[in-house]
Write an enzyme that holds these catalytic residues in place. Sequence first.
Site, short mmCIF file in Angstrom:
data_model
loop_
_atom_site.label_atom_id
_atom_site.label_comp_id
_atom_site.label_asym_id
_atom_site.label_seq_id
_atom_site.Cartn_x
_atom_site.Cartn_y
_atom_site.Cartn_z
N HIS A 68 0.84 -1.20 0.00
CA HIS A 68 0.00 0.00 0.00
C HIS A 68 0.88 1.26 0.00
O HIS A 68 0.69 2.17 -0.81
CB HIS A 68 -0.90 -0.05 1.24
CG HIS A 68 -1.68 1.20 1.53
ND1 HIS A 68 -3.05 1.22 1.55
CD2 HIS A 68 -1.29 2.46 1.84
CE1 HIS A 68 -3.47 2.44 1.85
NE2 HIS A 68 -2.42 3.21 2.03
N GLU A 69 1.87 1.30 0.89
CA GLU A 69 2.75 2.47 0.98
C GLU A 69 3.63 2.61 -0.25
O GLU A 69 3.88 3.72 -0.72
CB GLU A 69 3.61 2.41 2.25
CG GLU A 69 2.83 2.51 3.55
CD GLU A 69 1.99 3.76 3.66
OE1 GLU A 69 2.40 4.81 3.13
OE2 GLU A 69 0.90 3.71 4.25
N HIS A 72 1.85 4.41 -2.95
CA HIS A 72 1.93 5.87 -2.76
C HIS A 72 3.28 6.39 -3.25
O HIS A 72 3.35 7.36 -3.99
CB HIS A 72 1.84 6.24 -1.27
CG HIS A 72 0.46 6.13 -0.68
ND1 HIS A 72 -0.64 6.73 -1.22
CD2 HIS A 72 0.03 5.50 0.45
CE1 HIS A 72 -1.70 6.48 -0.45
NE2 HIS A 72 -1.31 5.73 0.56
ZN LIG Z 1 -2.27 5.22 2.35
#
Ligand SMILES: [Zn+2]
Length: 385
Positions: A68-69, A72
Amino acid sequence: MLGNSVRLFAIRGIEVGVHASWLVVFGLVTWSLSTSYFPQVLRGISPAEAWLLGAASAILLFASVLVHELAHSFVARSRGLDARSITLFIFGGVSNLGGEARRPSTEFVVAIVGPLTSLVIGAVAYLLGSALASPRSAAAVASYLAVINLLLGGFNLLPGYPLDGGRVLRALAWTATGSLRRGTEIAVAVGQLVAYGFMIWGFVWVLGGELFNGIWMAAIGWFLQGAGHASLQQVILEQRLRRIKVGDIMRPDPTAVLPDLAVADLIERYLLPSNRRAMPVAEDGRLAGIITLSDIRHVPPDERASTPVRAVMGGRSDLVTVKPSDSLTTALEALGRGDYEQLPVVDDGRLVGMLSRGDILRQIQLREELDLESSEVRATARPAA
Ligand SMILES: [Zn+2]
């Protein structure tokens, strides 16, 4: 990276670390999975097997948050932002991106890609869990990952700044109002509502006897509340600094030394009497370099009388400088790039002043004490509250 963090590895130049508080989550997740989830869904499982599956699932949870990170960070990088590190901590993960998005569209895609990634991982794990008839343990792990990633994606889409959904809201409000400041105020105000919602919900759970979950929920609310407030302060400070120019607060006409001066004379005549750790070096008014204590330390004391400043100073090419017309935001970024204490201010090659970190801080303090900005802050903050 946050303090109290341990660096684990780097992925394409992005440092990945865990904060000490993450170990608490790792322990709790492993414990609750191996003592309740796995014994319930896999009847007859041995305790050793349950602990093994619990730890494996906790590691996969770690991997899910990391992906998830990374989503980003990679999208941020493709949009020209600097992605430096990812730290996993008790409430999830944080990506340390260099600087804020300059355009709402950038903020929007960087924010939304995280939750979308979690939802995709959740959907894939769900399909795997339903397709895998055996071994039953693999299906149970996949089902757990499906639930946890769908929750992760959904939670992060809540419109509470600084959650991803709050950033999406900020990007939308920024587009609608044309102002980053207004967008942030709106997103932070909604974020405070979400944060208080969590705290009240947590409190209700505690009253209902769900002590652990309730305290957890309230703690997340508390964290969100503080982080949202801090983000707003950050934006306000940056905007203030953007309006002040380097030329407004620099120390003009700095004393500079000639490149041929001996290091011993530099120490005796300039550094010691004026209590300074660095001096700009100039020739005919043009900046030639800067000499600092760490440059001087390379010269043994008995060679200092015969060594000219030119031989050891930091040269013009690798020198970080600012212009009088640059904003203080730019100056602070430049100071932070090499952890410098001060920067030469150069106009068209000529040394016109010096600007130190302390000068910037004193200016901020002065403006705060004189109450120069607060009336304007109040006037614009009211409608968002
Ligand atoms: Zn996030």
